[in-house]
Enzyme design. Structure first.
Site, PDB file in Angstrom:
ATOM      1  N   CYS A 110     134.062  60.234  76.322  1.00 18.67           N
ATOM      2  CA  CYS A 110     134.216  61.978  76.467  1.00 18.67           C
ATOM      3  C   CYS A 110     136.259  61.537  76.351  1.00 18.67           C
ATOM      4  O   CYS A 110     137.185  60.416  76.814  1.00 18.67           O
ATOM      5  CB  CYS A 110     134.262  61.478  78.206  1.00 18.67           C
ATOM      6  N   HIS A 153     126.344  66.464  77.427  1.00 19.34           N
ATOM      7  CA  HIS A 153     127.497  66.110  77.651  1.00 19.34           C
ATOM      8  C   HIS A 153     128.559  67.195  78.290  1.00 19.34           C
ATOM      9  O   HIS A 153     128.533  67.578  79.265  1.00 19.34           O
ATOM     10  CB  HIS A 153     127.731  65.597  76.465  1.00 19.34           C
ATOM     11  N   GLU A 154     129.239  68.601  77.236  1.00 17.29           N
ATOM     12  CA  GLU A 154     129.736  69.723  77.931  1.00 17.29           C
ATOM     13  C   GLU A 154     129.307  70.383  78.900  1.00 17.29           C
ATOM     14  O   GLU A 154     130.195  70.503  79.940  1.00 17.29           O
ATOM     15  CB  GLU A 154     130.166  69.894  76.659  1.00 17.29           C
ATOM     16  N   HIS A 157     129.743  68.484  82.165  1.00 21.82           N
ATOM     17  CA  HIS A 157     131.330  68.495  82.625  1.00 21.82           C
ATOM     18  C   HIS A 157     131.432  69.570  83.724  1.00 21.82           C
ATOM     19  O   HIS A 157     132.341  69.811  84.489  1.00 21.82           O
ATOM     20  CB  HIS A 157     132.119  68.876  81.662  1.00 21.82           C
TER      21      HIS A 157
END
Length: 185
Positions: A110, A153-154, A157
């Site tokens: 990351c 993953h994004e 966030h």
């Protein structure tokens, strides 16, 4: 131009917050920010530009990673079949997912994490994502494997979740149940 100096690092409270939805119609400021996020990813994958500006290569970037708690992500990568995903997304949402899981056999990294975090990160093998693209048009992506991992993953966030939050604390390299490894170069 976004550089590594603009990327907030783990421990910053903005990375632990649930990001705010983008208001419609989308403001010029939000569109401009998303364009800059996408440009960072392109620049970071260009060896000459990355070296000149000391950019770490990335395939995805979420607005909280540049200190903006809004539901925007940018992605720029090819999946394992050579399909290019290069887009900025407003208000991305996972609409459905498989029961089957997957994980990157070399783990995840990351831009907001300056250290190696060993371990497998379980992800859904297939997902369907709905969002608005940079023009504000609705899109729907059905993703599998590597592409599904990047988007999860994004989107994490945007929900205040870091990739290492998913790693098995007692046995980081225990393959997740019902999962196949996804290998990338």
């Amino acid at each position: 131009m976004i550089t590594m100096n603009d990327i907030v690092r783990e421990g910053n409270p903005v990375l632990e917050q649930i990001a705010e939805p983008i208001e419609i119609p989308i403001s010029d400021q939000d569109k401009n920010t998303l364009e800059k996020m996408l440009q960072y990813l392109k620049n970071s994958q260009d060896e000459a530009i990355a070296e000149e500006y000391n950019l770490r290569p990335g395939v995805g970037l979420a607005a909280p990673q540049i200190g903006i708690s809004k539901r925007m992500i940018a992605v720029h990568f090819e999946d394992l079949d050579g399909q290019l995903y290069s887009e900025g997304l407003f208000n991305p949402k996972i609409m459905s997912h498989s029961v089957e899981k997957t994980f990157l056999s070399n783990g995840e990294g990351c831009l907001s994490v300056d250290r190696e975090v060993p371990g497998y990160v379980p992800r859904y093998a297939k997902i369907t994502v709905k969002a608005l693209n940079r023009k504000g048009e609705p899109i729907k992506w059905r993703l599998r494997g590597y592409a599904a991992i990047v988007l999860q993953h994004e989107i994490d966030h945007l929900n205040g979740v870091m990739f290492y939050d998913h790693i098995n604390k007692t046995n980081p390299f225990q393959p997740p149940e019902n999962a196949k490894a996804c290998d990338i170069d």
